[in-house]
Design an enzyme around this catalytic site. Structure first.
Site, PDB file in Angstrom:
ATOM      1  N   PRO A  10       0.820  -1.209   0.000  1.00  0.00           N
ATOM      2  CA  PRO A  10       0.000   0.000   0.000  1.00  0.00           C
ATOM      3  C   PRO A  10       0.860   1.269   0.000  1.00  0.00           C
ATOM      4  CG  PRO A  10      -0.590  -1.481   1.817  1.00  0.00           C
ATOM      5  CD  PRO A  10       0.742  -1.919   1.289  1.00  0.00           C
ATOM      6  N   SER A  21     -10.793  -1.194   2.883  1.00  0.00           N
ATOM      7  CA  SER A  21     -10.214  -1.062   4.213  1.00  0.00           C
ATOM      8  C   SER A  21     -10.367   0.355   4.723  1.00  0.00           C
ATOM      9  CB  SER A  21      -8.731  -1.417   4.139  1.00  0.00           C
ATOM     10  OG  SER A  21      -8.212  -1.506   5.425  1.00  0.00           O
TER      11      SER A  21
END
Ligand code: COA
Length: 626
Positions: free
Chosen positions: A120, A554
């Site tokens: 990420p 998320s």
């Protein structure tokens, strides 16, 4: 998650030794030992919940077939019970029955490139410098902040985090600095130099594709001040004015098997080996990037996200990285900044906690004036490039540039409201956003899909994550009703509230270790370990559908006005990450250009409409009696 996490300092404990430097020896260990172990959920409960989770995403015929498979699997004395007993035995023998398996299956044995597919990025607010001086000054303060955070880790004085009143596992904090992933032919590994005699004292700085070892401690053990760091960064900058011909770091962007082969080849040379080891050992990497190409204001943040995730390609900044390094802060000359992190050692929340800490340092107005001490020139890391290595670099460049072209990423700020609105309606903001995603997807595709939301398992020792399955019978009821002329606003609002409650219930179940995904994975891996034939349940199409997450999502909340971003996990899916602030929500939405059916900007458009329509609905319909 950090929203519920009260960052309270751990209570001093009588058993702990205190040293003069406020070092609390053994506190981490004691804290960890007091955490409960991850439970193995009851078998029958998981199977019932699995069937429920399938209902909105498969046909009634498929469901009836799966019911038969489940019935077979759950029979008294059947294969399910045998595997469950195996799992329970494993839980008794290990600190955490899942953590090693998860690390291997989710990360170390995953063969796609870490770039886009696993690592990420974080997009930080644009800084107001526009030149090299500003860039280096900012980077110096940032490094000072990292070192301050590291001191808390080293001294075991890092405040313990809590969720819903329960202390959380802090292990991930001890894995994010001084660590690196190492490619292997079938499975990668992780090295960590945070402790002991080999403890790291340096960071890696990359500028113009050239790598430097920067010692960040004085001879008395004190960390360099921002002032000193600035001088050292200037020395690096001045000796790397030309871009390196061979962007060696590009190798780390490759498919893991190819990279493992190239790695062995690279390390045959002694100088190369020393340089690679120095990078791997370093506390973290700081990438001093060339300015991003100028783009209009509306797409600026999306371009920064792409820079964080892949560096923009072989002609831009992708060679200015070592993607296996757990933490890489990126500071570009034009004020764009953020980070990319290798996912295996940690989830987003500890990374973002570090970001929140570091950002405070970067806001300090003046740099501390420290006495002038002569500091040695940071060491340039040299590489000998053989024709074979050059060939590996060329191949990696080509593959990377294809990935760069393929990533469709949109960073978008939803300005109309933040988490304050759902809270005022007594609704969990996370559930509200997840339901909006369900509505957006349903409106785009006319169906629901398997949806993954990360749930923290850090209430348990060495806990990582489980999955909140956001698509439920209740979410489907709501999204189907929303545009139906047959339903009144009151009915729709009631269905909305019911669906958000169901989401919150699933969340509570997941963070308490009772979700279904990791349990099912455990049963499957137990079957492999026991060398029994794979139960039909795991060969079923429904299982494949359930694991094909078209929406991988998320929440990563931060105090800083930033957003984390990541790629989709399936070729025809979306990756959605969000940071809900009180008055607005930062979203990062990704998709692949090679998939004709997905489009990040289109998803953002539908999501915005869904959020607004849901607010209007709640405002129009009086509160329900649910
Ligand atoms: N009424 C009013 N307020 C409510 C509410 C309700 N019904 N439900 C929740 N809230 C409030 C909470 O008290 C909290 O308040 P705060 O902003 O003052 O702290 C806020 O709304 C947020 O709660 P919610 O939206 O429900 O989310 P959460 O903080 O409980 O987080 C998860 C939910 C799933 C994100 C979290 O539990 C989690 O597991 N996070 C892990 C994320 C992760 O690891 N990601 C990995 C990325 S790599």
């Amino acid at each position: 998650m950090l929203a519920l996490v009260a960052r309270a300092a751990a209570r001093p404990c009588g058993l702990l030794k205190q040293t003069p430097l406020n070092k609390v020896v053994g506190r981490f260990q004691l804290h960890q030992e007091a955490l409960p172990p991850l439970p193995v959920p009851p078998l029958q409960q998981t199977l019932d919940r699995y069937l429920l989770a399938l209902q909105p995403i498969i046909s009634p015929e498929e469901l009836s077939h799966t019911r038969e498979l489940v019935a077979e699997f759950r029979k008294p004395g059947g294969v399910g019970e045998r595997l469950q007993k195996g799992l329970e035995r494993r839980a008794r023998k290990t600190e955490n029955w899942l953590s090693d398996w998860w690390l291997k299956t989710a990360y170390l044995e995953y063969r796609l490139p870490v770039v886009v597919h696993s690592s990420p990025g974080v997009v930080l607010p644009k800084q107001d410098f526009l030149d090299r001086q500003g860039q280096l000054r900012f980077a110096a303060k940032l490094i000072e902040g990292i070192l301050d955070f590291k001191t808390m880790i080293d001294n075991e004085t890092l405040p313990v985090e809590y969720m819903g009143g329960k202390p959380l596992c802090m292990n991930q904090y001890y894995q994010i600095l001084s660590s690196c992933r190492i490619p292997g032919p079938k499975r990668d590994s992780i090295v960590n130099y945070a402790k002991g005699k080999k403890q790291s004292r340096h960071i890696t700085v990359v500028h113009n594709f050239q790598f430097f070892e920067l010692d960040v401690y004085n001879s008395d053990g004190s960390p360099l001040t921002a002032d000193q760091l600035f001088i050292q960064l200037e020395k690096i900058w001045n000796t790397s004015l030309q871009t390196n011909k061979e962007p060696i770091g590009i190798l780390t962007t490759n498919h893991r098997n190819s990279w493992a082969k190239a790695y062995n080849n690279l390390l045959k040379d002694k100088t190369n080996k020393e340089s690679v080891r120095t990078i791997e050992k370093s506390i973290c990497t700081v990438c001093l990037d060339a300015p991003m190409p100028r783009v209009s204001e509306d797409v600026y943040k999306s371009h920064v996200a792409a820079q964080m995730l892949h560096g923009g390609g072989s002609r831009l900044n992708s060679g200015n990285r070592w993607f296996d390094k757990t933490l890489q802060f990126i500071v570009a000359e034009d004020g764009s900044c953020g980070l990319v992190y290798e996912h295996a050692p940690s989830e987003g929340p500890p990374i973002v906690a570090l970001v929140d800490h570091v950002v405070k340092f970067t806001k300090k107005a003046e740099m501390d004036k420290s006495p002038t001490v002569h500091l040695p020139m940071p060491k340039k890391l040299r590489f000998n490039i053989t024709p074979e290595i050059k060939n590996d670099i060329e191949q990696a460049k080509q593959n990377l540039n294809i990935m760069v072209e393929d990533l469709d990423i949109k960073i978008w700020v939803f300005h109309q409201f933040g988490k304050g609105f759902p809270k005022s309606e007594k609704i969990s903001p996370d559930a509200f956003i997840q339901l909006a995603l369900q509505l957006a997807y349903y409106r785009m595709y006319g169906r629901a899909c398997a949806t993954y939301e990360s749930a923290s398992l850090r209430m348990f020792r060495l806990g990582r994550t489980d999955t909140i399955r956001s698509t439920s019978v209740h979410s489907l009821n709501f999204v189907q009703s929303m545009d139906s002329p047959d339903k009144s606003d009151q009915e729709k609002a009631d269905l909305l509230r019911r669906a958000t409650q169901a989401h919150r219930e699933y969340t509570d179940m997941a963070i308490r270790g009772n979700a279904i995904d990791r349990h099912l994975l455990g049963l499957k891996l137990q079957a492999i370990e026991d060398l029994v034939s794979m139960p039909e349940l795991f060969m079923d199409t429904a299982y494949a559908v359930a694991m094909h997450f078209n929406l991988s999502t998320s929440q990563v909340p931060a105090k800083t006005d930033c957003v984390m971003c990541f790629g989709p996990v399936v070729p025809d899916g979306y990756g959605v990450c969000y940071n809900p602030m009180e008055e607005h929500i930062n979203f990062a939405i990704s998709a692949f250009n090679s998939c004709a059916d997905t489009n990040a900007a289109r998803m953002a458009h539908y999501l915005e409409k869904a959020l607004l329509d849901m607010r209007s609905l709640l405002q129009a319909a009086p509160k329900s009696k649910l």
